[in-house]
Design a protein around this motif. Structure first.
Motif, mmCIF file in Angstrom:
data_model
loop_
_atom_site.group_PDB
_atom_site.id
_atom_site.type_symbol
_atom_site.label_atom_id
_atom_site.label_comp_id
_atom_site.label_asym_id
_atom_site.label_seq_id
_atom_site.Cartn_x
_atom_site.Cartn_y
_atom_site.Cartn_z
ATOM 1 N N LEU A 6 0.774 -1.098 0.071
ATOM 2 C CA LEU A 6 -0.068 -0.112 -0.065
ATOM 3 C C LEU A 6 0.847 1.058 -0.026
ATOM 4 C CD1 LEU A 6 -2.537 -1.166 2.920
ATOM 5 C CD2 LEU A 6 -2.584 -1.395 0.319
ATOM 6 N N THR A 7 0.654 2.239 -1.101
ATOM 7 C CA THR A 7 1.788 3.436 -0.973
ATOM 8 C C THR A 7 0.649 4.477 -0.676
ATOM 9 O OG1 THR A 7 3.155 2.270 -2.765
ATOM 10 C CG2 THR A 7 3.022 4.738 -2.435
ATOM 11 N N PHE A 8 0.995 5.462 0.093
ATOM 12 C CA PHE A 8 0.516 6.590 0.645
ATOM 13 C C PHE A 8 1.204 7.935 0.184
ATOM 14 C CE2 PHE A 8 -1.058 3.081 3.017
ATOM 15 C CZ PHE A 8 -2.470 3.369 3.576
ATOM 16 N N ASN A 9 0.544 8.971 -0.091
ATOM 17 C CA ASN A 9 1.069 10.154 -0.040
ATOM 18 C C ASN A 9 1.142 10.573 1.488
ATOM 19 O OD1 ASN A 9 1.134 10.648 -2.891
ATOM 20 N ND2 ASN A 9 -1.277 10.851 -2.715
ATOM 21 N N ALA A 10 2.192 11.006 1.734
ATOM 22 C CA ALA A 10 2.554 11.340 3.015
ATOM 23 C C ALA A 10 2.838 12.876 3.089
ATOM 24 C CB ALA A 10 3.539 10.664 3.828
ATOM 25 N N GLN A 11 3.171 13.584 4.202
ATOM 26 C CA GLN A 11 3.600 14.921 4.214
ATOM 27 C C GLN A 11 4.695 15.215 3.481
ATOM 28 O OE1 GLN A 11 3.681 15.000 8.641
ATOM 29 N NE2 GLN A 11 1.859 16.357 8.718
ATOM 30 N N ALA A 12 5.666 14.563 3.511
ATOM 31 C CA ALA A 12 6.885 14.775 2.909
ATOM 32 C C ALA A 12 7.558 13.592 1.960
ATOM 33 C CB ALA A 12 8.189 14.808 4.072
ATOM 34 N N GLY A 13 6.338 13.163 1.157
ATOM 35 C CA GLY A 13 6.867 12.135 -0.030
ATOM 36 C C GLY A 13 5.872 10.611 0.311
ATOM 37 N N GLN A 30 -12.311 -2.977 -1.364
ATOM 38 C CA GLN A 30 -12.009 -2.991 -0.024
ATOM 39 C C GLN A 30 -10.672 -2.124 0.425
ATOM 40 O OE1 GLN A 30 -12.020 -6.885 1.320
ATOM 41 N NE2 GLN A 30 -12.492 -6.693 3.495
ATOM 42 N N VAL A 31 -9.541 -2.459 -0.657
ATOM 43 C CA VAL A 31 -8.363 -2.001 -0.110
ATOM 44 C C VAL A 31 -8.294 -0.500 -0.208
ATOM 45 C CG1 VAL A 31 -6.098 -1.663 -1.280
ATOM 46 C CG2 VAL A 31 -7.099 -3.845 -1.401
ATOM 47 N N LYS A 32 -9.050 0.329 -0.951
ATOM 48 C CA LYS A 32 -9.165 1.749 -0.936
ATOM 49 C C LYS A 32 -10.029 2.013 0.228
ATOM 50 C CE LYS A 32 -9.015 5.926 -2.933
ATOM 51 N NZ LYS A 32 -9.372 6.490 -4.152
ATOM 52 N N THR A 33 -11.063 1.484 0.669
ATOM 53 C CA THR A 33 -11.800 1.776 1.681
ATOM 54 C C THR A 33 -10.570 1.495 3.010
ATOM 55 O OG1 THR A 33 -13.820 0.874 1.025
ATOM 56 C CG2 THR A 33 -13.654 1.067 3.312
ATOM 57 N N VAL A 34 -10.137 0.587 3.093
ATOM 58 C CA VAL A 34 -8.919 0.312 4.148
ATOM 59 C C VAL A 34 -8.045 1.490 4.361
ATOM 60 C CG1 VAL A 34 -7.306 -1.224 5.023
ATOM 61 C CG2 VAL A 34 -9.485 -2.157 4.549
ATOM 62 N N MET A 35 -7.538 1.718 3.153
ATOM 63 C CA MET A 35 -6.633 2.659 3.050
ATOM 64 C C MET A 35 -6.889 3.974 3.370
ATOM 65 S SD MET A 35 -4.653 1.678 -0.495
ATOM 66 C CE MET A 35 -3.297 2.995 -0.327
ATOM 67 N N LYS A 55 -2.403 6.310 -2.284
ATOM 68 C CA LYS A 55 -1.667 6.778 -3.934
ATOM 69 C C LYS A 55 -1.726 5.294 -4.787
ATOM 70 C CE LYS A 55 2.498 8.219 -5.846
ATOM 71 N NZ LYS A 55 3.959 8.446 -5.792
ATOM 72 N N SER A 56 -1.309 4.324 -4.293
ATOM 73 C CA SER A 56 -1.456 3.031 -5.130
ATOM 74 C C SER A 56 -1.675 1.882 -4.183
ATOM 75 C CB SER A 56 -0.492 3.073 -6.097
ATOM 76 O OG SER A 56 0.864 2.985 -5.549
ATOM 77 N N ALA A 57 -1.915 0.677 -4.708
ATOM 78 C CA ALA A 57 -1.755 -0.507 -4.267
ATOM 79 C C ALA A 57 -1.411 -1.569 -5.470
ATOM 80 C CB ALA A 57 -3.050 -1.108 -3.555
#
Length: 70
Positions: A6-13, A30-35, A55-57
């Motif tokens: 699971l890849t997320f946008n975080a504050q600094a990247g 379900q993956v998007k909901t959990v994210m 961001k992506s999975a």
């Protein structure tokens, strides 16, 4: 071995969370909901700061094969 990344946008990247042996078949909804729930709960602090948005999975499939040495 399969891993759900699971890849997320975080504050600094970008920030990643890896989950070994995900339940299959993987349901994208379900993956998007959990994210989204992980972002809203604000329970993870990463090296790049707090999670901001999904961001992506992807599924990573690694196969290991032993080599018989003579």
């Amino acid at each position: 071995m399969k891993t759900l990344e699971l890849t997320f946008n975080a504050q600094a990247g970008p920030a990643r969370i890896l989950i070994r042996y995900p339940k299959e078949p993987v349901d994208p909804v379900q993956v998007k909901t959990v994210m989204n729930q992980l972002v809203a709960a604000n329970v993870f602090m990463t090296g790049n700061g707090e999670l901001v948005s999904p961001k992506s999975a992807r599924i990573i499939d690694r196969e290991t094969q032993d080599i018989q040495l003579p």
